[in-house]
Design a protein around this motif. Structure first.
Motif, PDB file in Angstrom:
ATOM      1  N   ASN A 123       0.827  -1.216   0.000  1.00  0.00           N
ATOM      2  CA  ASN A 123       0.000   0.000   0.000  1.00  0.00           C
ATOM      3  C   ASN A 123       0.862   1.268   0.000  1.00  0.00           C
ATOM      4  OD1 ASN A 123      -2.411  -1.475   0.038  1.00  0.00           O
ATOM      5  ND2 ASN A 123      -2.408  -1.612   2.285  1.00  0.00           N
ATOM      6  N   HIS A 124       1.934   1.235   0.786  1.00  0.00           N
ATOM      7  CA  HIS A 124       2.810   2.415   0.830  1.00  0.00           C
ATOM      8  C   HIS A 124       3.545   2.601  -0.493  1.00  0.00           C
ATOM      9  CE1 HIS A 124       5.066   5.602   2.682  1.00  0.00           C
ATOM     10  NE2 HIS A 124       6.227   5.009   2.414  1.00  0.00           N
ATOM     11  N   GLY A 125       3.908   1.485  -1.125  1.00  0.00           N
ATOM     12  CA  GLY A 125       4.567   1.574  -2.427  1.00  0.00           C
ATOM     13  C   GLY A 125       3.659   2.190  -3.481  1.00  0.00           C
ATOM     14  N   VAL A 126       2.370   1.832  -3.444  1.00  0.00           N
ATOM     15  CA  VAL A 126       1.412   2.423  -4.385  1.00  0.00           C
ATOM     16  C   VAL A 126       1.314   3.946  -4.172  1.00  0.00           C
ATOM     17  CG1 VAL A 126      -1.017   2.492  -5.067  1.00  0.00           C
ATOM     18  CG2 VAL A 126       0.099   0.293  -4.641  1.00  0.00           C
ATOM     19  N   VAL A 127       1.296   4.353  -2.890  1.00  0.00           N
ATOM     20  CA  VAL A 127       1.219   5.786  -2.582  1.00  0.00           C
ATOM     21  C   VAL A 127       2.452   6.518  -3.116  1.00  0.00           C
ATOM     22  CG1 VAL A 127       1.188   7.489  -0.718  1.00  0.00           C
ATOM     23  CG2 VAL A 127      -0.258   5.449  -0.575  1.00  0.00           C
ATOM     24  N   PHE A 152       4.422   5.627  -5.567  1.00  0.00           N
ATOM     25  CA  PHE A 152       4.400   5.645  -7.033  1.00  0.00           C
ATOM     26  C   PHE A 152       3.439   6.720  -7.547  1.00  0.00           C
ATOM     27  CE2 PHE A 152       2.531   4.225 -11.061  1.00  0.00           C
ATOM     28  CZ  PHE A 152       3.668   4.149 -11.842  1.00  0.00           C
ATOM     29  N   ASN A 153       2.263   6.793  -6.934  1.00  0.00           N
ATOM     30  CA  ASN A 153       1.287   7.801  -7.360  1.00  0.00           C
ATOM     31  C   ASN A 153       1.780   9.228  -7.090  1.00  0.00           C
ATOM     32  OD1 ASN A 153      -0.517   5.856  -8.260  1.00  0.00           O
ATOM     33  ND2 ASN A 153      -1.574   5.720  -6.283  1.00  0.00           N
ATOM     34  N   ASN A 154       2.636   9.377  -6.068  1.00  0.00           N
ATOM     35  CA  ASN A 154       3.188  10.702  -5.748  1.00  0.00           C
ATOM     36  C   ASN A 154       4.412  11.037  -6.585  1.00  0.00           C
ATOM     37  OD1 ASN A 154       1.231  11.180  -3.808  1.00  0.00           O
ATOM     38  ND2 ASN A 154       2.491  10.390  -2.123  1.00  0.00           N
ATOM     39  N   GLY A 155       4.820  10.111  -7.451  1.00  0.00           N
ATOM     40  CA  GLY A 155       5.958  10.379  -8.323  1.00  0.00           C
ATOM     41  C   GLY A 155       7.288   9.920  -7.775  1.00  0.00           C
ATOM     42  N   ASP A 156       7.300   9.309  -6.592  1.00  0.00           N
ATOM     43  CA  ASP A 156       8.548   8.817  -6.010  1.00  0.00           C
ATOM     44  C   ASP A 156       8.763   7.381  -6.481  1.00  0.00           C
ATOM     45  OD1 ASP A 156      10.797   8.293  -4.554  1.00  0.00           O
ATOM     46  OD2 ASP A 156       9.877   8.590  -2.571  1.00  0.00           O
ATOM     47  N   VAL A 157       9.216   7.254  -7.721  1.00  0.00           N
ATOM     48  CA  VAL A 157       9.381   5.927  -8.325  1.00  0.00           C
ATOM     49  C   VAL A 157      10.479   5.153  -7.615  1.00  0.00           C
ATOM     50  CG1 VAL A 157       9.925   4.686 -10.458  1.00  0.00           C
ATOM     51  CG2 VAL A 157       8.557   6.788 -10.536  1.00  0.00           C
ATOM     52  N   GLU A 158      11.568   5.835  -7.307  1.00  0.00           N
ATOM     53  CA  GLU A 158      12.688   5.157  -6.648  1.00  0.00           C
ATOM     54  C   GLU A 158      12.270   4.625  -5.277  1.00  0.00           C
ATOM     55  OE1 GLU A 158      17.291   6.153  -5.235  1.00  0.00           O
ATOM     56  OE2 GLU A 158      16.094   7.638  -6.335  1.00  0.00           O
ATOM     57  N   GLY A 159      11.550   5.450  -4.515  1.00  0.00           N
ATOM     58  CA  GLY A 159      11.084   4.999  -3.203  1.00  0.00           C
ATOM     59  C   GLY A 159      10.103   3.845  -3.312  1.00  0.00           C
ATOM     60  N   ALA A 160       9.256   3.912  -4.339  1.00  0.00           N
ATOM     61  CA  ALA A 160       8.283   2.826  -4.528  1.00  0.00           C
ATOM     62  C   ALA A 160       8.990   1.510  -4.839  1.00  0.00           C
ATOM     63  CB  ALA A 160       7.322   3.200  -5.652  1.00  0.00           C
ATOM     64  N   LEU A 161       9.988   1.544  -5.722  1.00  0.00           N
ATOM     65  CA  LEU A 161      10.723   0.320  -6.058  1.00  0.00           C
ATOM     66  C   LEU A 161      11.442  -0.246  -4.837  1.00  0.00           C
ATOM     67  CD1 LEU A 161      12.208   1.277  -9.548  1.00  0.00           C
ATOM     68  CD2 LEU A 161      10.471  -0.466  -9.074  1.00  0.00           C
ATOM     69  N   LYS A 162      11.959   0.636  -4.016  1.00  0.00           N
ATOM     70  CA  LYS A 162      12.692   0.183  -2.837  1.00  0.00           C
ATOM     71  C   LYS A 162      11.772  -0.556  -1.868  1.00  0.00           C
ATOM     72  CE  LYS A 162      15.584   1.929   0.921  1.00  0.00           C
ATOM     73  NZ  LYS A 162      16.195   3.134   1.536  1.00  0.00           N
ATOM     74  N   MET A 202       4.003  -7.554  -7.869  1.00  0.00           N
ATOM     75  CA  MET A 202       4.700  -7.685  -9.156  1.00  0.00           C
ATOM     76  C   MET A 202       4.170  -6.669 -10.169  1.00  0.00           C
ATOM     77  SD  MET A 202       4.669 -11.836  -9.445  1.00  0.00           S
ATOM     78  CE  MET A 202       5.318 -12.892  -8.147  1.00  0.00           C
ATOM     79  N   TYR A 203       2.871  -6.499 -10.191  1.00  0.00           N
ATOM     80  CA  TYR A 203       2.245  -5.588 -11.163  1.00  0.00           C
ATOM     81  C   TYR A 203       2.712  -4.140 -10.935  1.00  0.00           C
ATOM     82  CZ  TYR A 203      -1.422  -3.369 -13.977  1.00  0.00           C
ATOM     83  OH  TYR A 203      -2.104  -2.631 -14.920  1.00  0.00           O
ATOM     84  N   VAL A 204       2.689  -3.699  -9.677  1.00  0.00           N
ATOM     85  CA  VAL A 204       3.097  -2.317  -9.389  1.00  0.00           C
ATOM     86  C   VAL A 204       4.597  -2.149  -9.632  1.00  0.00           C
ATOM     87  CG1 VAL A 204       3.188  -0.521  -7.631  1.00  0.00           C
ATOM     88  CG2 VAL A 204       1.219  -2.043  -7.745  1.00  0.00           C
ATOM     89  N   ARG A 205       5.378  -3.193  -9.331  1.00  0.00           N
ATOM     90  CA  ARG A 205       6.816  -3.109  -9.622  1.00  0.00           C
ATOM     91  C   ARG A 205       7.043  -2.977 -11.127  1.00  0.00           C
ATOM     92  NH1 ARG A 205      10.514  -7.550  -7.034  1.00  0.00           N
ATOM     93  NH2 ARG A 205      12.100  -6.027  -7.669  1.00  0.00           N
ATOM     94  N   ALA A 206       6.229  -3.693 -11.930  1.00  0.00           N
ATOM     95  CA  ALA A 206       6.346  -3.578 -13.387  1.00  0.00           C
ATOM     96  C   ALA A 206       6.049  -2.143 -13.837  1.00  0.00           C
ATOM     97  CB  ALA A 206       5.389  -4.562 -14.058  1.00  0.00           C
ATOM     98  N   LEU A 207       5.035  -1.538 -13.238  1.00  0.00           N
ATOM     99  CA  LEU A 207       4.718  -0.142 -13.565  1.00  0.00           C
ATOM    100  C   LEU A 207       5.905   0.778 -13.255  1.00  0.00           C
ATOM    101  CD1 LEU A 207       1.054   0.215 -12.231  1.00  0.00           C
ATOM    102  CD2 LEU A 207       1.783   0.293 -14.619  1.00  0.00           C
ATOM    103  N   ALA A 208       6.455   0.630 -12.040  1.00  0.00           N
ATOM    104  CA  ALA A 208       7.549   1.506 -11.608  1.00  0.00           C
ATOM    105  C   ALA A 208       8.790   1.299 -12.466  1.00  0.00           C
ATOM    106  CB  ALA A 208       7.861   1.253 -10.136  1.00  0.00           C
ATOM    107  N   LEU A 209       9.090   0.043 -12.802  1.00  0.00           N
ATOM    108  CA  LEU A 209      10.264  -0.226 -13.637  1.00  0.00           C
ATOM    109  C   LEU A 209      10.075   0.348 -15.041  1.00  0.00           C
ATOM    110  CD1 LEU A 209      11.002  -3.900 -12.507  1.00  0.00           C
ATOM    111  CD2 LEU A 209      12.457  -1.895 -12.100  1.00  0.00           C
ATOM    112  N   GLY A 210       8.864   0.261 -15.571  1.00  0.00           N
ATOM    113  CA  GLY A 210       8.605   0.815 -16.900  1.00  0.00           C
ATOM    114  C   GLY A 210       8.782   2.329 -16.926  1.00  0.00           C
ATOM    115  N   VAL A 211       8.291   3.001 -15.890  1.00  0.00           N
ATOM    116  CA  VAL A 211       8.437   4.460 -15.824  1.00  0.00           C
ATOM    117  C   VAL A 211       9.900   4.847 -15.648  1.00  0.00           C
ATOM    118  CG1 VAL A 211       7.854   6.512 -14.473  1.00  0.00           C
ATOM    119  CG2 VAL A 211       6.100   4.808 -14.954  1.00  0.00           C
TER     120      VAL A 211
END
Length: 289
Positions: free
Chosen positions: A195-199, A201-211, A227-236
């Motif tokens: 849940n925190h990773g989704v937040v 990513f939505n806030n634009g902190d891709v690096e923090g989301a991947l971590k 896995m799905y959200v990680r795929a989104l973050a890696l693509g961006v």
């Protein structure tokens, strides 16, 4: 017989002679007209002379000649002698020894004061620069730019000491920037991390989301959502290979992720990737575009 004329009768003749005729006068005195004419001639009276005298025009009034008033002339001033011809007197003041000593002392004192002022100005220059840096840091802190403000305060602490009061205040404000930084919540479960990773990513902190999602994946390696959200973050982030691998894993666990990825605008960076196109291609009639 001739008539003897009295003085009164002659006076009467003189007074009435101009207005009465000879006949009227003769009748008045009971004499003949001829006798009256003779008397008048003897008296030397002539009617024409009397009439001319009576109608003579009055003599004109004498013309008075007035002299035109004249303005008295101002006396001509005496010419001023040229200044160049005047005698010049130049007085040379001889300074006494005592006066010269006093003058030199005043000059020396003024030079010392100016020297002290310049030295003080040179000392104040670093303080002024430090104060300018401090004020810039305070403005950034008030604007919510904590990291930039911390750099200004740290620069004051790293530089040569200027004003101790300013240094202490910079240290206090630096602590404020650190304490004002948002603290990462304490995450224990993979669900919380997801849940925190989704937040993030939505806030634009891709690096923090991947971590944080990487840590969550270790706790829940079979969770297709992670896995799905990680795929989104890696693509961006530009890692297309890693993104397609994570998406493949998510689809293998849950086929619905294929449909989600096909319609998800966050996968726009991968739309030109052949592997992504293959993974998101509808597989049957049940797939919904």
């Amino acid at each position: 017989m001739a008539k003897n004329w009295t003085a009164e009768e002659e006076e009467h003749i003189r007074n009435n002679f101009p207005a009465q005729t000879y006949g009227e006068l003769a009748e008045h005195f009971s004499v003949t007209t001829k006798a009256m004419e003779s008397k008048i001639r003897r008296m030397g009276l002539k009617k024409q002379a009397i009439l001319a005298e009576a109608i003579r025009p009055p003599e004109p009034a004498p013309v008075v000649q007035y002299e035109k008033p004249t303005v008295p002339k101002e006396p001509t001033p005496e010419p001023i002698e040229s200044i160049h011809k005047l005698e010049r007197r130049i007085e040379v003041y001889e300074e006494t020894k005592k006066e010269r000593t006093v003058r030199l002392e005043k000059t020396r004192d003024a030079a010392e004061v100016e020297k002290a002022r310049r030295e003080e100005s040179r000392k104040q220059a670093p303080v002024a620069q430090a104060l300018k840096t401090f004020e810039a840091g305070v403005k950034k802190l008030n604007a919510g730019k904590n990291s930039e403000a911390a750099k200004d305060f740290q620069a004051l602490l790293d530089g040569p000491p200027t004003d101790m009061g300013l240094v202490l205040r910079a240290r206090q404000y630096l602590s404020a920037t650190i304490s004002a930084e948002p603290l990462e919540p304490t995450l224990k479960t993979a669900e919380e991390m997801y849940n925190h990773g989704v937040v993030l990513f939505n806030n634009g902190d891709v690096e923090g989301a991947l971590k944080i999602l990487g840590v969550a994946a270790k706790q829940a390696p079979k969770d297709d959502r992670i896995m799905y959200v990680r795929a989104l973050a890696l693509g961006v982030s530009g890692d297309e290979e890693g993104a397609t691998e994570q998406l493949q894993a998510a689809i293998n666990i849950n086929e619905t992720n294929r449909v989600y990825a096909h319609n998800d605008p966050d996968f726009a960076p991968l739309h030109g990737n052949p592997r992504f196109q293959e993974l998101t291609e509808p597989q049957g009639e049940d797939d919904i575009d």
